[in-house]
Design an enzyme around this catalytic site. Structure first.
Site, PDB file in Angstrom:
ATOM      1  N   CYS A 140      -4.170  -0.402  -2.353  1.00  0.00           N
ATOM      2  CA  CYS A 140      -4.735   0.940  -2.538  1.00  0.00           C
ATOM      3  C   CYS A 140      -4.511   1.360  -3.983  1.00  0.00           C
ATOM      4  O   CYS A 140      -3.601   0.870  -4.666  1.00  0.00           O
ATOM      5  CB  CYS A 140      -4.153   1.945  -1.555  1.00  0.00           C
ATOM      6  SG  CYS A 140      -2.485   2.491  -1.902  1.00  0.00           S
TER       7      CYS A 140
ATOM      8  N   CYS B 251       3.474   0.648  -8.443  1.00  0.00           N
ATOM      9  CA  CYS B 251       4.069  -0.591  -7.924  1.00  0.00           C
ATOM     10  C   CYS B 251       5.080  -1.163  -8.939  1.00  0.00           C
ATOM     11  O   CYS B 251       4.756  -1.302 -10.121  1.00  0.00           O
ATOM     12  CB  CYS B 251       2.975  -1.623  -7.659  1.00  0.00           C
ATOM     13  SG  CYS B 251       3.554  -3.032  -6.685  1.00  0.00           S
TER      14      CYS B 251
ATOM     15  N   CYS C 236       0.872  -1.179   0.000  1.00  0.00           N
ATOM     16  CA  CYS C 236       0.000   0.000   0.000  1.00  0.00           C
ATOM     17  C   CYS C 236       0.909   1.229   0.000  1.00  0.00           C
ATOM     18  O   CYS C 236       2.119   1.118  -0.216  1.00  0.00           O
ATOM     19  CB  CYS C 236      -0.982  -0.016   1.161  1.00  0.00           C
ATOM     20  SG  CYS C 236      -0.241   0.182   2.799  1.00  0.00           S
TER      21      CYS C 236
END
Length: 249
Positions: free
Chosen positions: A183, A190, A112
């Site tokens: 999230c 990412c 996250c």
């Protein structure tokens, strides 16, 4: 003659079944579903409304871009509906719960933004459920100290949350079987991981931003813990069932 159960009638439509299947892999936006199923957006939206009306699919505004909406499969509701459909055909067709303790050791990473609430809570819940069958870690794109309400929400479930926040870049050379973003913001940044892990997105709001009328965030952390626990319960069963598929050779 009795009619088929509601789940059978609803899921027997080929496009609705495809949408359920795609959402079983992770939360999606409408435009992603349109691309995946190759059908017009108005038709996809129509069938999503049907699935939402049956409470099999839920929707939530993106925390990254409020104009977007993420759809996710309510696996608990699906399990109940499937059990109802099976038992209506024969009492012995009620699914057996999976044994989360079976299987070999798998590697799962939760990510996250802050690594201060959602991802360490998910890490703790999966470790609590699956024990030594998984090697689980968590990280964030902008780490910050563990939120005290995360500790409190886990303690309420009998889990001692003790976690040092870490940056996702520090893990990008490690191999995982599953990488799960929690999230919408971190999904956009990412990094890729070696070994072609299964990448899944769960669109969950930041509980630290959900302040109630009393100025408290703890109720939001409790709701998050309940939703994470539901999802991880199904993830644990899925890890066991797909163990041979995801095992490295």
């Amino acid at each position: 003659m009795s009619e088929p159960p509601p789940f059978v009638r609803l899921a027997s439509d080929p496009l609705r079944w495809r949408l359920l299947r795609e959402l079983s892999h992770g939360d999606r936006r409408v435009r992603e579903l349109v691309e995946l199923v190759g059908q017009p957006q108005n038709l996809v939206s129509y069938h999503l409304r049907k699935l939402r009306a049956a409470e099999l699919v839920r929707a939530r505004r993106s925390s990254f871009d409020g104009r977007d909406t993420y759809y996710h499969l309510d696996l608990g509701r699906c399990a109940d509906a499937l059990a109802e459909a099976g038992s209506s055909l024969h009492p012995a067709l009620v699914p057996n719960p999976a044994d989360p303790t079976a299987g070999s050791r798998l590697k799962v990473l939760f990510v996250c933004t802050g690594n201060s609430g959602r991802s360490p809570m998910a890490e703790a819940l999966l470790r609590h459920r699956a024990g030594s069958t998984v090697e689980v870690a968590s990280a964030g794109s902008h780490p910050k100290p563990l939120h005290p309400d995360a500790v409190r929400a886990m303690a309420e479930r009998g889990i001692a949350l003790d976690h040092e926040p870490s940056h996702v870049d520090g893990l990008r050379n490690r191999r995982f079987h599953w990488v799960i973003s929690l999230c919408d913001r971190v999904r956009e940044v990412c990094p890729e991981f070696p070994g072609h892990p299964r990448v899944v997105h769960w669109s969950l709001p930041d509980p630290a931003r959900e302040i109630d009328d009393a100025g408290e965030t703890y109720p939001a952390f409790r709701r998050l813990a309940a939703e994470l626990d539901r999802r991880i319960g199904f993830l644990t069963a899925q890890l066991k069932n797909l163990n041979d598929e995801v095992k490295w050779t």
